[in-house]
Scaffold this motif. Structure first.
Motif, PDB file in Angstrom:
ATOM      1  N   GLY A  41       0.831  -1.202   0.000  1.00  0.00           N
ATOM      2  CA  GLY A  41       0.000   0.000   0.000  1.00  0.00           C
ATOM      3  C   GLY A  41       0.866   1.252   0.000  1.00  0.00           C
ATOM      4  O   GLY A  41       2.015   1.239  -0.457  1.00  0.00           O
ATOM      5  N   GLU A  42       0.307   2.308   0.536  1.00  0.00           N
ATOM      6  CA  GLU A  42       0.997   3.602   0.485  1.00  0.00           C
ATOM      7  C   GLU A  42       1.633   3.931   1.839  1.00  0.00           C
ATOM      8  O   GLU A  42       2.835   3.819   2.014  1.00  0.00           O
ATOM      9  CB  GLU A  42      -0.039   4.647   0.078  1.00  0.00           C
ATOM     10  CG  GLU A  42       0.502   6.027  -0.097  1.00  0.00           C
ATOM     11  CD  GLU A  42      -0.613   6.981  -0.544  1.00  0.00           C
ATOM     12  OE1 GLU A  42      -1.376   6.640  -1.460  1.00  0.00           O
ATOM     13  OE2 GLU A  42      -0.720   8.071   0.033  1.00  0.00           O
ATOM     14  N   ALA A  43       0.791   4.292   2.781  1.00  0.00           N
ATOM     15  CA  ALA A  43       1.287   4.723   4.089  1.00  0.00           C
ATOM     16  C   ALA A  43       0.217   4.451   5.130  1.00  0.00           C
ATOM     17  O   ALA A  43      -0.974   4.401   4.796  1.00  0.00           O
ATOM     18  CB  ALA A  43       1.584   6.221   4.047  1.00  0.00           C
ATOM     19  N   PRO A  44       0.616   4.284   6.385  1.00  0.00           N
ATOM     20  CA  PRO A  44      -0.404   4.081   7.421  1.00  0.00           C
ATOM     21  C   PRO A  44      -1.300   5.303   7.540  1.00  0.00           C
ATOM     22  O   PRO A  44      -0.855   6.444   7.359  1.00  0.00           O
ATOM     23  CB  PRO A  44       0.420   3.918   8.711  1.00  0.00           C
ATOM     24  CG  PRO A  44       1.832   3.674   8.273  1.00  0.00           C
ATOM     25  CD  PRO A  44       1.985   4.284   6.918  1.00  0.00           C
ATOM     26  N   GLY A  45      -2.564   5.079   7.821  1.00  0.00           N
ATOM     27  CA  GLY A  45      -3.487   6.170   8.147  1.00  0.00           C
ATOM     28  C   GLY A  45      -3.686   6.218   9.654  1.00  0.00           C
ATOM     29  O   GLY A  45      -2.922   5.591  10.411  1.00  0.00           O
ATOM     30  N   PHE A  55      -3.545  -1.537   6.991  1.00  0.00           N
ATOM     31  CA  PHE A  55      -4.882  -1.728   6.418  1.00  0.00           C
ATOM     32  C   PHE A  55      -5.907  -2.258   7.441  1.00  0.00           C
ATOM     33  O   PHE A  55      -6.481  -3.327   7.259  1.00  0.00           O
ATOM     34  CB  PHE A  55      -4.814  -2.650   5.190  1.00  0.00           C
ATOM     35  CG  PHE A  55      -4.310  -1.948   3.958  1.00  0.00           C
ATOM     36  CD1 PHE A  55      -5.167  -1.169   3.188  1.00  0.00           C
ATOM     37  CD2 PHE A  55      -2.976  -2.032   3.573  1.00  0.00           C
ATOM     38  CE1 PHE A  55      -4.707  -0.499   2.057  1.00  0.00           C
ATOM     39  CE2 PHE A  55      -2.504  -1.351   2.438  1.00  0.00           C
ATOM     40  CZ  PHE A  55      -3.375  -0.590   1.683  1.00  0.00           C
ATOM     41  N   ALA A  59     -10.263   1.408   4.307  1.00  0.00           N
ATOM     42  CA  ALA A  59      -9.638   0.835   3.094  1.00  0.00           C
ATOM     43  C   ALA A  59      -9.269  -0.628   3.352  1.00  0.00           C
ATOM     44  O   ALA A  59      -9.359  -1.475   2.450  1.00  0.00           O
ATOM     45  CB  ALA A  59      -8.398   1.639   2.699  1.00  0.00           C
ATOM     46  N   ASN A  81       3.501  -1.404   3.527  1.00  0.00           N
ATOM     47  CA  ASN A  81       3.334  -0.099   2.888  1.00  0.00           C
ATOM     48  C   ASN A  81       4.682   0.429   2.403  1.00  0.00           C
ATOM     49  O   ASN A  81       5.737  -0.020   2.871  1.00  0.00           O
ATOM     50  CB  ASN A  81       2.756   0.902   3.895  1.00  0.00           C
ATOM     51  CG  ASN A  81       1.275   0.688   4.122  1.00  0.00           C
ATOM     52  OD1 ASN A  81       0.485   0.696   3.180  1.00  0.00           O
ATOM     53  ND2 ASN A  81       0.893   0.484   5.374  1.00  0.00           N
ATOM     54  N   HIS A 154      -5.495   1.821  -5.555  1.00  0.00           N
ATOM     55  CA  HIS A 154      -5.551   1.692  -4.104  1.00  0.00           C
ATOM     56  C   HIS A 154      -7.008   1.457  -3.685  1.00  0.00           C
ATOM     57  O   HIS A 154      -7.914   2.116  -4.220  1.00  0.00           O
ATOM     58  CB  HIS A 154      -5.024   2.989  -3.472  1.00  0.00           C
ATOM     59  CG  HIS A 154      -4.717   2.830  -2.025  1.00  0.00           C
ATOM     60  ND1 HIS A 154      -5.701   2.742  -1.078  1.00  0.00           N
ATOM     61  CD2 HIS A 154      -3.541   2.743  -1.373  1.00  0.00           C
ATOM     62  CE1 HIS A 154      -5.132   2.611   0.111  1.00  0.00           C
ATOM     63  NE2 HIS A 154      -3.819   2.600  -0.044  1.00  0.00           N
TER      64      HIS A 154
END
Ligand code: URA
Length: 198
Positions: A41-45, A55, A59, A81, A154
């Motif tokens: 993925g991209e980055a932690p939220g 995740f 998402a 990520n 994504h």
């Protein structure tokens, strides 16, 4: 201690960019050391930063449904990520942050040696397809030296832009074929090695 656990300890102590100052928890990634499928993925939220797991927010719920659609549970795949700490206000990761974090993802991939890497979104796609646009390459597998890479949108994109949902679902449904192809390739290599051809 397993190679992955040892790596997680190193990632937890990382101070190589500014994001380390503001994180609640580092989010190294998770999954079995022998996973065939590696999702990036991209980055932690916010949710991920709270729990230290990738995740686990909205998402992530959609990602779980997508995996379920091909008969996989998240425990069976590796999920990581591009960057391991949350950027504040969920802004996009900066090139310096991606660069500082790159070594961790490289090491994870080296340890796990997956057959297929699925990139989720533009940032992980850029590792493998730096000059492409996601609208052109999503859902098309490409072979690199020892791994097949499969770019997808994504999962969060479907939450913001409903029209992408069907595209993401359709791309996910192709993954079993991509995995089967990767397995055939791996078998051919083993056979060639046994015959002394490699
Ligand atoms: N989005 C990501 O790219 N990664 C996560 O872990 C969660 C949301």
């Amino acid at each position: 201690m397993s190679a992955l656990t040892e790596l997680y300890h190193k990632i937890a102590g990382c101070q190589d960019c500014e994001l380390a100052k503001y994180r609640n928890k580092v989010v190294p990634g998770e999954g079995p050391e022998d996973a065939d499928l590696f999702l990036i993925g991209e980055a932690p939220g916010w949710h991920e930063d709270q729990q230290g797991r990738p995740f686990v927010g909205p998402a992530g719920q959609f990602l779980d449904q997508l995996l379920d659609s091909i008969g996989l549970r998240r425990e069976e795949v590796y999920i990581a990520n591009v960057i391991k700490c949350r950027p504040s206000q969920n802004r996009d990761p900066l090139p310096l942050e991606i660069q500082a974090c790159r070594k961790w993802l490289d090491l994870q991939i080296e340890i796990i040696r997956p057959k297929v890497i699925v990139t989720l979104g533009r940032y992980s796609m850029a590792r493998y397809f730096p000059h492409e646009t996601i609208s052109k390459v999503h859902g098309r597998a490409r072979k690199f030296s020892d791994v097949i890479c499969y770019p997808m949108y994504h999962p969060a994109a479907a939450l913001h832009q409903g029209s992408l949902r069907r595209i993401i679902e359709a791309d996910m449904l192709q993954i079993p074929q991509v995995l089967a192809q990767a397995e055939r390739t791996a078998e051919t290599i083993v056979q060639a090695q046994q015959l002394g051809l490699l």
